[in-house]
Motif scaffolding. Structure first.
Motif, PDB file in Angstrom:
ATOM      1  N   ASN A   1      11.487  -6.029  -1.233  1.00 12.27           N
ATOM      2  CA  ASN A   1      10.313  -6.671  -0.595  1.00 12.27           C
ATOM      3  C   ASN A   1      11.313  -7.982   0.144  1.00 12.27           C
ATOM      4  N   TRP A   2      12.318  -8.491  -0.149  1.00 19.14           N
ATOM      5  CA  TRP A   2      12.832  -9.671   0.279  1.00 19.14           C
ATOM      6  C   TRP A   2      13.845  -8.730   1.684  1.00 19.14           C
ATOM      7  N   ALA A   3      14.212  -7.819   1.433  1.00 19.03           N
ATOM      8  CA  ALA A   3      14.879  -7.194   2.666  1.00 19.03           C
ATOM      9  C   ALA A   3      13.765  -6.906   3.970  1.00 19.03           C
ATOM     10  N   PHE A   4      12.588  -6.231   3.419  1.00 20.63           N
ATOM     11  CA  PHE A   4      11.709  -6.280   4.369  1.00 20.63           C
ATOM     12  C   PHE A   4      11.247  -7.242   5.007  1.00 20.63           C
ATOM     13  N   ALA A   5      11.088  -8.435   4.372  1.00 25.57           N
ATOM     14  CA  ALA A   5      10.752  -9.800   4.888  1.00 25.57           C
ATOM     15  C   ALA A   5      11.593 -10.277   5.884  1.00 25.57           C
ATOM     16  N   GLN A   6      12.985 -10.250   5.560  1.00 24.49           N
ATOM     17  CA  GLN A   6      14.241 -10.587   6.354  1.00 24.49           C
ATOM     18  C   GLN A   6      14.093  -9.854   7.681  1.00 24.49           C
ATOM     19  N   LEU A   7      13.843  -8.678   7.740  1.00 24.55           N
ATOM     20  CA  LEU A   7      13.604  -7.659   8.949  1.00 24.55           C
ATOM     21  C   LEU A   7      12.245  -7.635   9.489  1.00 24.55           C
ATOM     22  N   HIS A   8      11.384  -8.808   8.985  1.00 28.27           N
ATOM     23  CA  HIS A   8      10.181  -8.566   9.476  1.00 28.27           C
ATOM     24  C   HIS A   8       9.506  -7.575   9.698  1.00 28.27           C
ATOM     25  N   LEU A   9       9.493  -6.801   8.726  1.00 28.53           N
ATOM     26  CA  LEU A   9       8.590  -5.602   8.439  1.00 28.53           C
ATOM     27  C   LEU A   9       7.670  -5.554   7.346  1.00 28.53           C
ATOM     28  N   THR A  10       7.441  -6.601   6.799  1.00 31.04           N
ATOM     29  CA  THR A  10       6.454  -6.755   5.533  1.00 31.04           C
ATOM     30  C   THR A  10       5.062  -5.773   6.078  1.00 31.04           C
ATOM     31  N   TRP A  11       4.879  -5.971   7.454  1.00 32.87           N
ATOM     32  CA  TRP A  11       3.638  -5.277   7.695  1.00 32.87           C
ATOM     33  C   TRP A  11       3.690  -3.796   7.530  1.00 32.87           C
ATOM     34  N   LEU A  12       4.984  -3.251   7.420  1.00 33.11           N
ATOM     35  CA  LEU A  12       5.157  -1.747   7.459  1.00 33.11           C
ATOM     36  C   LEU A  12       4.989  -1.561   5.884  1.00 33.11           C
ATOM     37  N   LEU A  13       5.785  -2.275   4.986  1.00 30.44           N
ATOM     38  CA  LEU A  13       5.488  -2.059   3.566  1.00 30.44           C
ATOM     39  C   LEU A  13       4.158  -2.187   3.226  1.00 30.44           C
ATOM     40  N   ASP A  14       3.249  -3.279   3.855  1.00 29.35           N
ATOM     41  CA  ASP A  14       2.031  -3.236   3.078  1.00 29.35           C
ATOM     42  C   ASP A  14       1.135  -1.750   3.808  1.00 29.35           C
ATOM     43  N   LEU A  15       1.537  -1.534   4.996  1.00 30.60           N
ATOM     44  CA  LEU A  15       0.847  -0.399   5.404  1.00 30.60           C
ATOM     45  C   LEU A  15       1.104   0.951   4.423  1.00 30.60           C
ATOM     46  N   VAL A  16       2.318   0.997   4.076  1.00 28.76           N
ATOM     47  CA  VAL A  16       2.675   2.148   2.942  1.00 28.76           C
ATOM     48  C   VAL A  16       1.812   1.917   1.936  1.00 28.76           C
ATOM     49  N   LEU A  17       1.817   0.808   1.290  1.00 30.16           N
ATOM     50  CA  LEU A  17       1.221   0.664   0.060  1.00 30.16           C
ATOM     51  C   LEU A  17      -0.159   0.551   0.055  1.00 30.16           C
ATOM     52  N   ALA A  18      -0.932   0.743   1.278  1.00 28.83           N
ATOM     53  CA  ALA A  18      -2.100   0.757   1.447  1.00 28.83           C
ATOM     54  C   ALA A  18      -2.723   2.262   1.649  1.00 28.83           C
ATOM     55  N   ILE A  19      -1.830   3.277   1.460  1.00 25.88           N
ATOM     56  CA  ILE A  19      -2.119   4.653   1.733  1.00 25.88           C
ATOM     57  C   ILE A  19      -2.854   4.896   0.088  1.00 25.88           C
ATOM     58  N   PRO A  20      -3.920   5.407   0.282  1.00 24.26           N
ATOM     59  CA  PRO A  20      -4.616   5.944  -0.803  1.00 24.26           C
ATOM     60  C   PRO A  20      -4.051   6.676  -1.910  1.00 24.26           C
ATOM     61  N   VAL A  21      -4.204   6.498  -3.264  1.00 19.53           N
ATOM     62  CA  VAL A  21      -3.545   7.350  -4.239  1.00 19.53           C
ATOM     63  C   VAL A  21      -2.272   7.002  -4.373  1.00 19.53           C
ATOM     64  N   ILE A  22      -1.443   7.166  -3.593  1.00 25.67           N
ATOM     65  CA  ILE A  22       0.144   6.886  -4.023  1.00 25.67           C
ATOM     66  C   ILE A  22       0.620   5.492  -3.523  1.00 25.67           C
ATOM     67  N   GLY A  23      -0.162   4.505  -3.080  1.00 23.88           N
ATOM     68  CA  GLY A  23       0.035   3.129  -2.745  1.00 23.88           C
ATOM     69  C   GLY A  23      -0.520   2.160  -4.067  1.00 23.88           C
ATOM     70  N   GLY A  24      -0.449   1.029  -3.984  1.00 25.67           N
ATOM     71  CA  GLY A  24      -0.731   0.089  -4.872  1.00 25.67           C
ATOM     72  C   GLY A  24      -0.340  -1.188  -4.669  1.00 25.67           C
TER      73      GLY A  24
END
Length: 315
Positions: A156-179
């Protein structure tokens, strides 16, 4: 032959001498004596416990007393077809299949580089890198990934440093496999499975690729085949038995594992967790035994198909 043996090497006195002479003259007896302990261990401890488990699956639980009814019945197997139990089986099989396919995709280029280009110290580094994860504790690796995938983890820290937290949140928002985070999602469970079992796919694939003659690849290029055609018509068919051999490990180990889904992932059960819960918390040993029969049957068909594809020759 016995007279010739006496002429070359006279018999030794005593019980042990006579026994040594007998074993020397009859190699079949020596082989039987050497194989007897492991065969007894396999037959009594492994197969005996397996048959005892199979027998338990034909019993049932009394709904009123909660005690095991030692009467042969298929009622417990019928419970496997309840929607909740079928969901557990289907979830486990899908995860095992996805992990196996991903391991094959990731392992192939690594194995190809090791088989074709790694020489000297680089070859040693390859084997060291492939085997090193197997030398550390299984639980340590899983808990380390739990920390890596957590919300406060390094990923999560690496995604934040690369300003890609939005991408991780988008992936985690996928139904069933996310969280809420990777550590409590199927994506996290998949990543840990892939990391832990990947060496079991790399090594058989690398061994299969090493047996592919370089002349075949060169002949394919000389005949005008593009690299994609060479891969599809030469490399992949010849490497497939090794990949199928590796898939035996990745598929079966993922199918029956209960520690990784228990530590990393959601609260939805896999087969291994269901067996643990039914045998321990619920005390329903017949249903736990029936659940264990499921991966045995699945792997029986899987091994039959793998054998037809020549996977056993690549083990």
């Amino acid at each position: 032959m016995s007279a010739a043996a006496h002429a070359v090497l006279p018999g030794r006195g005593g019980v042990f001498g006579a026994l040594a002479d007998l074993l020397w003259r009859r190699p079949g007896v020596l082989l039987f004596v050497m194989l007897l302990p492991p065969v007894l261990w396999l037959g009594v401890i492994y197969l005996g416990s397996l048959f005892a488990l199979l027998a338990q699956s034909f019993f049932s639980i009394d709904e009123f007393s909660g005690l095991i009814r030692h009467e042969l019945t298929l009622k417990t197997y019928g419970e496997l077809f309840r929607p909740s139990n079928l969901d557990i089986i289907l979830r486990s099989v899908i995860m095992a299949a996805v992990v196996t396919l991903a391991a094959a995709v990731v392992a192939f280029p690594i194995a190809y580089y090791a088989a074709r280009y790694a020489r000297g110290k680089w070859r040693v580094l390859f084997y060291l890198g492939a085997m090193l994860p197997l030398w550390s504790s299984y639980l340590v690796k899983v808990y380390a990934w739990k920390l890596i995938l957590a919300k406060e983890g390094i990923l999560n820290w690496a995604f934040a440093q690369l300003h890609l937290t939005w991408l991780l949140d988008l992936v985690l928002a996928i139904p069933v496999i996310g969280g809420n985070s990777l550590s409590v999602s199927y994506i996290g469970t998949f990543l840990v499975f892939l990391y832990v079992w990947l060496p079991f796919m790399i090594l058989p694939t690398q061994a299969a690729l090493e047996r592919v003659p370089v002349s075949l690849i060169e002949a394919s290029s000389d005949l005008g085949a593009a690299p994609r055609q060479t891969f599809r018509t030469v490399l992949l068919p010849l490497a497939l038995p090794g990949m199928v051999a590796g898939s035996i490990f990745t598929f079966s180990l993922t199918l029956g594992d209960y520690i990784i889904p228990q530590i990393v992932g959601s609260s939805r059960l896999f087969i291994g967790q269901a067996v643990y819960a039914q045998q321990g918390t619920a005390g329903n040993i017949p249903l736990a035994a029936a659940f264990t029969v499921v991966p045995i049957v699945i792997m029986g068909f899987y091994l039959w198909g793998a054998r037809r594809m020549g996977a056993f020759d690549a083990l």
